[in-house]
Design an enzyme around this catalytic site. Sequence first.
Site, PDB file in Angstrom:
ATOM      1  N   HIS A   1      -2.263  -4.041   4.893  1.00 11.67           N
ATOM      2  CA  HIS A   1      -2.096  -3.659   6.300  1.00 11.67           C
ATOM      3  C   HIS A   1      -3.452  -3.383   6.930  1.00 11.67           C
ATOM      4  O   HIS A   1      -4.345  -2.806   6.317  1.00 11.67           O
ATOM      5  CB  HIS A   1      -1.179  -2.431   6.431  1.00 11.67           C
ATOM      6  CG  HIS A   1      -1.748  -1.167   5.877  1.00 11.67           C
ATOM      7  ND1 HIS A   1      -2.294  -0.194   6.662  1.00 11.67           N
ATOM      8  CD2 HIS A   1      -1.886  -0.738   4.607  1.00 11.67           C
ATOM      9  CE1 HIS A   1      -2.731   0.791   5.911  1.00 11.67           C
ATOM     10  NE2 HIS A   1      -2.502   0.495   4.642  1.00 11.67           N
TER      11      HIS A   1
ATOM     12  N   ASP B   1       0.402   3.770   1.689  1.00 12.90           N
ATOM     13  CA  ASP B   1       0.358   4.355   3.037  1.00 12.90           C
ATOM     14  C   ASP B   1       1.767   4.656   3.557  1.00 12.90           C
ATOM     15  O   ASP B   1       2.643   3.785   3.535  1.00 12.90           O
ATOM     16  CB  ASP B   1      -0.368   3.374   3.979  1.00 12.90           C
ATOM     17  CG  ASP B   1      -0.745   4.006   5.309  1.00 12.90           C
ATOM     18  OD1 ASP B   1       0.170   4.492   6.015  1.00 12.90           O
ATOM     19  OD2 ASP B   1      -1.938   4.013   5.642  1.00 12.90           O
TER      20      ASP B   1
ATOM     21  N   CYS C   1      -6.210  -0.112   6.858  1.00 16.65           N
ATOM     22  CA  CYS C   1      -5.984   0.490   5.535  1.00 16.65           C
ATOM     23  C   CYS C   1      -7.169   1.402   5.174  1.00 16.65           C
ATOM     24  O   CYS C   1      -8.315   0.958   5.108  1.00 16.65           O
ATOM     25  CB  CYS C   1      -5.822  -0.605   4.485  1.00 16.65           C
ATOM     26  SG  CYS C   1      -5.485   0.033   2.823  1.00 16.65           S
TER      27      CYS C   1
ATOM     28  N   ARG D   1       2.940   4.812   6.318  1.00 16.84           N
ATOM     29  CA  ARG D   1       3.377   4.091   7.527  1.00 16.84           C
ATOM     30  C   ARG D   1       3.830   2.665   7.245  1.00 16.84           C
ATOM     31  O   ARG D   1       4.167   1.925   8.159  1.00 16.84           O
ATOM     32  CB  ARG D   1       2.233   4.082   8.550  1.00 16.84           C
ATOM     33  CG  ARG D   1       1.802   5.470   8.985  1.00 16.84           C
ATOM     34  CD  ARG D   1       0.449   5.445   9.669  1.00 16.84           C
ATOM     35  NE  ARG D   1      -0.614   5.021   8.752  1.00 16.84           N
ATOM     36  CZ  ARG D   1      -1.895   4.873   9.105  1.00 16.84           C
ATOM     37  NH1 ARG D   1      -2.245   5.093  10.348  1.00 16.84           N
ATOM     38  NH2 ARG D   1      -2.796   4.495   8.217  1.00 16.84           N
TER      39      ARG D   1
ATOM     40  N   CYS E   1       0.839  -1.199   0.000  1.00 17.29           N
ATOM     41  CA  CYS E   1       0.000   0.000   0.000  1.00 17.29           C
ATOM     42  C   CYS E   1       0.878   1.255   0.000  1.00 17.29           C
ATOM     43  O   CYS E   1       1.981   1.257   0.541  1.00 17.29           O
ATOM     44  CB  CYS E   1      -0.909   0.005   1.229  1.00 17.29           C
ATOM     45  SG  CYS E   1      -2.051   1.413   1.267  1.00 17.29           S
TER      46      CYS E   1
HETATM   47 CO    CO Z   1      -3.492   1.171   2.993  1.00 16.37          CO
END
Ligand code: CO
Length: 227
Positions: free
Chosen positions: A111, A57, A114, A59, A55
Amino acid sequence: MCAKTTDINNKPLHISYESLLQGNKDWVQETLQADPDYFNKLSAGQKPPILWIGCSDSRVPANQITNTNPGDIFVHRNIANVVVHTDMNMLSVLDYAVNVLEVEHVIVCGHYGCGGVEAAMGNKQFGIIDNWLRNIKDTYRLHYHELDLISDHKKRAEKLVELNVIEGVFNLSKTSIVQNRWKNGKKLGLHGWAYSLETGLIKDLNVTCENNSHMSAVFKIADIDKV
Ligand code: CO
């Protein structure tokens, strides 16, 4: 070797355009102190054994959460780590990783928590991204009998995160890129993982796939000369 994100009082540092460039200079200095030959070696070429599909993302950075270094993992990221057959970006990355870099493992890593999966579970409009996230709604439809039984929203979202990864692994296995690699007798394992933002730990979803024997006949690809 990570850039510092807090000051000496443990207060978050302001991340700006300029601070990134300064962070780069600091990193180069620290890296060269540890190994003066580091960039000479790294610039000679790459031979990563792993392709990571994760992803976008901020993090979930592939290298940091797996304690690996530049050169170790070839990376493709998109919102909610969706694997779709018509995505030329993903297919190009997969083809290059499998046939040129000759990676031996492809990991789809989702994750928990998400935002993309969460959005796909709802009905709110977010714009262009709705078209991308609709692929996850299709996964929900495929597994609604299981998902609708989970009354707790967070747990249902976590299950959909896992199912989105599992469908991603399955979608990889359907591609001619992967099936031709297997046909040529080359080792290639497809794996599905889910990362926890809350613990930092990765869960192996145990859906590793190393051949097309499990696949329904309609998805199996014949040799080109037999078609
Ligand atoms: Co995500």
